[in-house]
Design a protein around this motif. Structure first.
Motif, PDB file in Angstrom:
ATOM      1  N   TRP A 120       0.841  -1.197   0.000  1.00 28.84           N
ATOM      2  CA  TRP A 120       0.000   0.000   0.000  1.00 28.84           C
ATOM      3  C   TRP A 120       0.875   1.246   0.000  1.00 28.84           C
ATOM      4  O   TRP A 120       1.844   1.339   0.764  1.00 28.84           O
ATOM      5  N   MET A 121       0.520   2.198  -0.846  1.00 23.68           N
ATOM      6  CA  MET A 121       1.216   3.469  -0.955  1.00 23.68           C
ATOM      7  C   MET A 121       0.320   4.547  -0.344  1.00 23.68           C
ATOM      8  O   MET A 121      -0.775   4.810  -0.862  1.00 23.68           O
ATOM      9  N   LEU A 122       0.748   5.158   0.762  1.00 21.47           N
ATOM     10  CA  LEU A 122      -0.121   6.058   1.515  1.00 21.47           C
ATOM     11  C   LEU A 122       0.531   7.424   1.704  1.00 21.47           C
ATOM     12  O   LEU A 122       1.753   7.565   1.651  1.00 21.47           O
ATOM     13  N   ALA A 158       4.808   5.129   3.483  1.00 19.52           N
ATOM     14  CA  ALA A 158       4.303   6.493   3.640  1.00 19.52           C
ATOM     15  C   ALA A 158       5.103   7.435   2.747  1.00 19.52           C
ATOM     16  O   ALA A 158       6.332   7.356   2.689  1.00 19.52           O
ATOM     17  N   PHE A 159       4.389   8.325   2.061  1.00 20.37           N
ATOM     18  CA  PHE A 159       5.009   9.304   1.175  1.00 20.37           C
ATOM     19  C   PHE A 159       4.787  10.709   1.748  1.00 20.37           C
ATOM     20  O   PHE A 159       3.871  10.924   2.545  1.00 20.37           O
ATOM     21  N   PRO A 160       5.620  11.683   1.359  1.00 17.65           N
ATOM     22  CA  PRO A 160       5.475  13.032   1.911  1.00 17.65           C
ATOM     23  C   PRO A 160       4.197  13.739   1.493  1.00 17.65           C
ATOM     24  O   PRO A 160       3.841  14.763   2.068  1.00 17.65           O
ATOM     25  N   SER A 161       3.490  13.213   0.497  1.00 14.68           N
ATOM     26  CA  SER A 161       2.212  13.805   0.089  1.00 14.68           C
ATOM     27  C   SER A 161       1.340  12.708  -0.506  1.00 14.68           C
ATOM     28  O   SER A 161       1.832  11.658  -0.945  1.00 14.68           O
ATOM     29  N   VAL A 162       0.030  12.963  -0.521  1.00 19.39           N
ATOM     30  CA  VAL A 162      -0.899  12.018  -1.148  1.00 19.39           C
ATOM     31  C   VAL A 162      -0.619  11.934  -2.642  1.00 19.39           C
ATOM     32  O   VAL A 162      -0.666  10.849  -3.241  1.00 19.39           O
ATOM     33  N   THR A 163      -0.304  13.055  -3.255  1.00 23.10           N
ATOM     34  CA  THR A 163      -0.006  13.072  -4.687  1.00 23.10           C
ATOM     35  C   THR A 163       1.159  12.150  -5.010  1.00 23.10           C
ATOM     36  O   THR A 163       1.126  11.400  -5.993  1.00 23.10           O
ATOM     37  N   GLY A 188       2.744   1.400 -10.747  1.00 22.97           N
ATOM     38  CA  GLY A 188       2.656  -0.032 -10.512  1.00 22.97           C
ATOM     39  C   GLY A 188       3.210  -0.499  -9.185  1.00 22.97           C
ATOM     40  O   GLY A 188       3.397  -1.711  -8.981  1.00 22.97           O
ATOM     41  N   ALA A 189       3.425   0.428  -8.230  1.00 21.32           N
ATOM     42  CA  ALA A 189       4.060   0.038  -6.965  1.00 21.32           C
ATOM     43  C   ALA A 189       3.106  -0.644  -5.992  1.00 21.32           C
ATOM     44  O   ALA A 189       3.554  -1.330  -5.075  1.00 21.32           O
ATOM     45  N   GLY A 190       1.798  -0.460  -6.145  1.00 22.05           N
ATOM     46  CA  GLY A 190       0.860  -1.061  -5.204  1.00 22.05           C
ATOM     47  C   GLY A 190      -0.497  -0.401  -5.264  1.00 22.05           C
ATOM     48  O   GLY A 190      -0.889   0.163  -6.298  1.00 22.05           O
ATOM     49  N   LEU A 191      -1.208  -0.419  -4.138  1.00 21.31           N
ATOM     50  CA  LEU A 191      -2.555   0.127  -4.046  1.00 21.31           C
ATOM     51  C   LEU A 191      -2.559   1.374  -3.174  1.00 21.31           C
ATOM     52  O   LEU A 191      -1.654   1.611  -2.387  1.00 21.31           O
ATOM     53  N   SER A 192      -3.632   2.152  -3.307  1.00 22.44           N
ATOM     54  CA  SER A 192      -3.844   3.274  -2.403  1.00 22.44           C
ATOM     55  C   SER A 192      -5.340   3.520  -2.282  1.00 22.44           C
ATOM     56  O   SER A 192      -6.151   2.881  -2.962  1.00 22.44           O
ATOM     57  N   ILE A 193      -5.690   4.441  -1.414  1.00 22.26           N
ATOM     58  CA  ILE A 193      -7.083   4.823  -1.217  1.00 22.26           C
ATOM     59  C   ILE A 193      -7.154   6.340  -1.296  1.00 22.26           C
ATOM     60  O   ILE A 193      -6.300   7.040  -0.742  1.00 22.26           O
ATOM     61  N   ALA A 194      -8.144   6.860  -2.012  1.00 25.70           N
ATOM     62  CA  ALA A 194      -8.160   8.298  -2.294  1.00 25.70           C
ATOM     63  C   ALA A 194      -9.584   8.797  -2.451  1.00 25.70           C
ATOM     64  O   ALA A 194     -10.520   8.027  -2.702  1.00 25.70           O
TER      65      ALA A 194
END
Length: 319
Positions: free
Chosen positions: A190-192, A219-224, A233-239
């Motif tokens: 998951w990419m969040l 965890a990334f520094p921003s949702v974008t 193609g790194a994974g899933l997210s929720i938005a």
């Protein structure tokens, strides 16, 4: 009895330890202990005793905590209003979640600012769990996002229903499956955004229900940035659905068909009630219920003028 002493005690009472209070206030443990010791001497009460897993307030400590929180909050509000009077501008402090600060507040506050000349807005990105504390202590005038836990003196105004979606790259192996059970998503990467797995948000509650573990999430520094990783193609997210609508239309992202998931929610504007609410905060609470506010939030922002941009302050010390 000083404001510094009261602020130290209130923080200890709220966080449950001298060490946590020192970290939150940015001072040494000795400074917090000294402030509490001075209050104990002046009031002739232990205020709290050590207990399993933290502290236990005495009856006198509970009374002091309630009164001191109000005093500290009034002091902060007075300081804020004096600065506002000196600057000649209306000042507003708005708190939201990390996702809200990035994807809701810029467009909403830009639209509100066009109706409020000489408005200076500060935004805070915070965990949902501290929404009520910030309002009660007058460190924020309004919160935008989930409603804080119900308590006297705070009013939450519902203003916008939203929809969350689980997204993946168009060629993801799960992309063509129908009615995926939430459990099928548990072991996917998951990419969040910065809020990650905050259980007080709708997305965090969904991820907890799915069984996503911290080890499987990045965890990334921003949702974008997290959505860009998903598109690669790194994974899933929720938005928010309205945020990714352009990507869905272009085909750079795809929505997964997840069955039995409660992914609809409500945005609230929360503030102190009655006369404790500032004039500017009251104006924002009225504005959020207007069609102009709805259009501003649902129309994906293309940016704001550089002279109007104010990056949010990210606050995590209470999480």
């Amino acid at each position: 009895m000083t404001l510094t002493q009261l602020r130290a005690f209130v923080t200890v009472a709220r966080l449950g330890s001298v060490k946590a209070a020192a970290g939150a206030l940015g001072v040494t443990e000795a400074a917090v202990s000294g402030a509490v010791a001075a209050l104990r001497r002046e009031l002739g009460d232990l205020l709290f005793i050590r207990a399993a897993g933290g502290i236990s307030l005495t009856p006198g400590g509970r009374r002091l905590a309630a009164g001191a929180a109000e005093i500290v909050g009034l002091a902060e509000e007075t300081r804020h209003r004096v600065r506002q009077a000196g600057s000649g501008t209306a000042q507003l402090r708005v708190a939201s979640t990390e996702a809200g600060a990035e994807q809701v507040l810029p467009a909403l506050l830009a639209a509100f600012g066009r109706r409020q000349p000489d408005l200076d807005v500060d935004t805070l990105a915070v965990p949902v769990a501290v929404f009520g504390d910030l309002l009660r202590d007058r460190r924020a005038d309004v919160t935008i996002g989930p409603a804080p836990r119900p308590e006297p003196g705070i009013e939450s105004i519902p203003f916008l229903r939203f929809q969350l979606v689980v997204v993946a790259a168009p060629d993801h192996p799960l992309g063509h499956r129908k009615r995926l059970a939430p459990a099928q998503l548990a072991h996917e990467p998951w990419m969040l955004g910065p809020a990650g797995l905050d259980p007080d948000t709708l997305s965090g509650a969904f991820l907890a229900h799915v069984g996503v573990e911290a080890a499987k999430a990045k965890a990334f520094p921003s949702v974008t940035a997290s959505l860009n990783a998903v598109a690669g193609g790194a994974g899933l997210s929720i938005a928010f659905l309205h945020v990714v609508r352009d990507e869905l239309r272009r085909g750079s992202l795809a929505v997964l068909d997840v069955s039995g998931a409660r992914l609809g929610g409500m945005l609230y504007a929360s503030a102190l009630s009655g006369e404790r609410r500032s004039t500017t905060a009251a104006a924002l609470c009225r504005f959020v219920t207007t069609p102009a506010a709805t259009q501003a939030v649902l129309t994906r922002s293309k940016g704001v003028p550089m002279n109007e941009f104010r990056p949010p302050v990210h606050v995590t010390i209470w999480s």
